[in-house]
Design an enzyme around this catalytic site. Sequence first.
Site, PDB file in Angstrom:
ATOM      1  N   GLU A   1       9.375  -3.763  10.312  1.00 31.57           N
ATOM      2  CA  GLU A   1       9.780  -2.470   9.727  1.00 31.57           C
ATOM      3  C   GLU A   1      10.291  -1.512  10.804  1.00 31.57           C
ATOM      4  O   GLU A   1       9.631  -1.301  11.827  1.00 31.57           O
ATOM      5  CB  GLU A   1       8.574  -1.850   8.987  1.00 31.57           C
ATOM      6  CG  GLU A   1       8.900  -0.499   8.364  1.00 31.57           C
ATOM      7  CD  GLU A   1       7.890  -0.042   7.329  1.00 31.57           C
ATOM      8  OE1 GLU A   1       6.969  -0.820   6.976  1.00 31.57           O
ATOM      9  OE2 GLU A   1       8.020   1.104   6.866  1.00 31.57           O
TER      10      GLU A   1
ATOM     11  N   ASP B   1      -0.896  -6.366  -0.190  1.00 26.68           N
ATOM     12  CA  ASP B   1      -1.248  -5.684   1.060  1.00 26.68           C
ATOM     13  C   ASP B   1      -2.747  -5.506   1.208  1.00 26.68           C
ATOM     14  O   ASP B   1      -3.430  -5.124   0.258  1.00 26.68           O
ATOM     15  CB  ASP B   1      -0.635  -4.272   1.041  1.00 26.68           C
ATOM     16  CG  ASP B   1       0.478  -4.106   2.052  1.00 26.68           C
ATOM     17  OD1 ASP B   1       0.575  -4.916   2.985  1.00 26.68           O
ATOM     18  OD2 ASP B   1       1.252  -3.149   1.890  1.00 26.68           O
TER      19      ASP B   1
ATOM     20  N   GLU C   1      -1.294  -5.469   8.821  1.00 23.22           N
ATOM     21  CA  GLU C   1      -0.458  -4.752   9.792  1.00 23.22           C
ATOM     22  C   GLU C   1      -1.066  -4.826  11.179  1.00 23.22           C
ATOM     23  O   GLU C   1      -2.251  -4.507  11.350  1.00 23.22           O
ATOM     24  CB  GLU C   1      -0.345  -3.270   9.396  1.00 23.22           C
ATOM     25  CG  GLU C   1       0.371  -3.043   8.088  1.00 23.22           C
ATOM     26  CD  GLU C   1       0.574  -1.556   7.780  1.00 23.22           C
ATOM     27  OE1 GLU C   1       0.271  -0.696   8.651  1.00 23.22           O
ATOM     28  OE2 GLU C   1       1.027  -1.256   6.672  1.00 23.22           O
TER      29      GLU C   1
ATOM     30  N   ASP D   1       0.846  -1.205   0.000  1.00 24.04           N
ATOM     31  CA  ASP D   1       0.000   0.000   0.000  1.00 24.04           C
ATOM     32  C   ASP D   1       0.876   1.249   0.000  1.00 24.04           C
ATOM     33  O   ASP D   1       0.375   2.375  -0.039  1.00 24.04           O
ATOM     34  CB  ASP D   1      -1.038  -0.015   1.132  1.00 24.04           C
ATOM     35  CG  ASP D   1      -0.422  -0.094   2.518  1.00 24.04           C
ATOM     36  OD1 ASP D   1       0.819  -0.148   2.626  1.00 24.04           O
ATOM     37  OD2 ASP D   1      -1.200  -0.109   3.501  1.00 24.04           O
ATOM     38  N   SER D   2       2.211   1.046  -0.003  1.00 21.15           N
ATOM     39  CA  SER D   2       3.134   2.152  -0.268  1.00 21.15           C
ATOM     40  C   SER D   2       2.802   2.791  -1.610  1.00 21.15           C
ATOM     41  O   SER D   2       3.230   3.911  -1.886  1.00 21.15           O
ATOM     42  CB  SER D   2       4.581   1.634  -0.293  1.00 21.15           C
ATOM     43  OG  SER D   2       4.693   0.511  -1.141  1.00 21.15           O
TER      44      SER D   2
ATOM     45  N   LYS E   1      -1.046  -9.470   3.194  1.00 22.16           N
ATOM     46  CA  LYS E   1      -0.305  -8.934   4.355  1.00 22.16           C
ATOM     47  C   LYS E   1      -1.204  -7.992   5.156  1.00 22.16           C
ATOM     48  O   LYS E   1      -1.904  -7.164   4.574  1.00 22.16           O
ATOM     49  CB  LYS E   1       0.959  -8.201   3.895  1.00 22.16           C
ATOM     50  CG  LYS E   1       1.755  -7.566   5.053  1.00 22.16           C
ATOM     51  CD  LYS E   1       3.148  -7.180   4.655  1.00 22.16           C
ATOM     52  CE  LYS E   1       3.265  -5.882   3.916  1.00 22.16           C
ATOM     53  NZ  LYS E   1       2.731  -4.696   4.621  1.00 22.16           N
TER      54      LYS E   1
HETATM   55  O1  KIV Z   1       3.532  -1.049   1.627  1.00 25.26           O
HETATM   56  C1  KIV Z   1       4.683  -1.476   1.526  1.00 25.26           C
HETATM   57  O2  KIV Z   1       5.388  -1.274   0.532  1.00 25.26           O
HETATM   58  C2  KIV Z   1       5.217  -2.220   2.652  1.00 25.26           C
HETATM   59  C3  KIV Z   1       6.705  -2.431   2.687  1.00 25.26           C
HETATM   60  C4  KIV Z   1       7.343  -1.198   3.157  1.00 25.26           C
HETATM   61  C5  KIV Z   1       7.091  -3.596   3.489  1.00 25.26           C
HETATM   62  O3  KIV Z   1       4.510  -2.607   3.517  1.00 25.26           O
END
Ligand code: KIV
Length: 265
Positions: A182, A85, A115, A46-47, A113
């Site tokens: 992280e 994500d 969080e 989600d970056s 993934k």
């Molecule tokens: O969103 C993302 O790119 C991430 C990485 C920084 C691990 O969660």
Amino acid sequence: MTKKVTTSTLLKMKEQGQKITALTAYDASFAKLFDEQGVDMMLIGDSLGMVLQGSDDTLTVTIDNIAYHTRAVRKGTQRSFVVADMPFMTYSTPEQAFINAGKLMAAGASMVKVEGGDWLLDTINALNQRGVPVCGHLGLTPQSVHVFGGFKVQGRTDMQAEILLDHAKALVQAGIQLLVLECVPTGLAEKISKAVKIPVIGIGAGPKTDGQILVMHDMFGISANYMPKFSKNYLEETGDIREAVKSYIQEVQNGTFPSELHSFD
Ligand code: KIV
């Protein structure tokens, strides 16, 4: 046909002390390039809210955004393990998580993934039972940036470190098969990596984790106005995108990246 990376491959790599290389990817062309160079795992992070959409944080990203980019990455990928994500507020309850994880798996993800710590235990267990493998994410979890009061290193006090270690163990017990750590001190990341049987992938977590991940835009030095301390501009060093990826892979595999310069105490 190249053998696909699976959860079993990643587990075996940890057991054999072979470092796992990972990058974020958001489209088919870069996914193909990373795949061909031998990147083991790609994350549709989600970056993308920050590096593709230009937002200040990741909270603007939707499930449809991630599904769209996951479809593209999957099309460019033959070997690499593809993780997607779950965006902010798309897994607040187990029921919401099933529906949204289903969208990402249908788009081509091999794992999702999430969080957070122990509030996720029921969700992880329920996703596993329905056939969805889960990657945890602890430490600086960017979806909680407003709780943290900024993008800050986590786990620096003894109490915070103990909580993170406990949460890592609990998430593993609930069924995660991979963990992203992280922005935590090197010593704590090493302790967590040794305490759990699953592979731990670090970003800003020092050299002692089982693998490393970087946001691709940071690794090419093209993130708007910002280069995190824990990243390195491999394009500047090599002058070529493929060589940059090769160099990143080599340095992760031989343990020279991240150095102390890219790590936290
Ligand atoms: O969103 C993302 O790119 C991430 C990485 C920084 C691990 O969660």
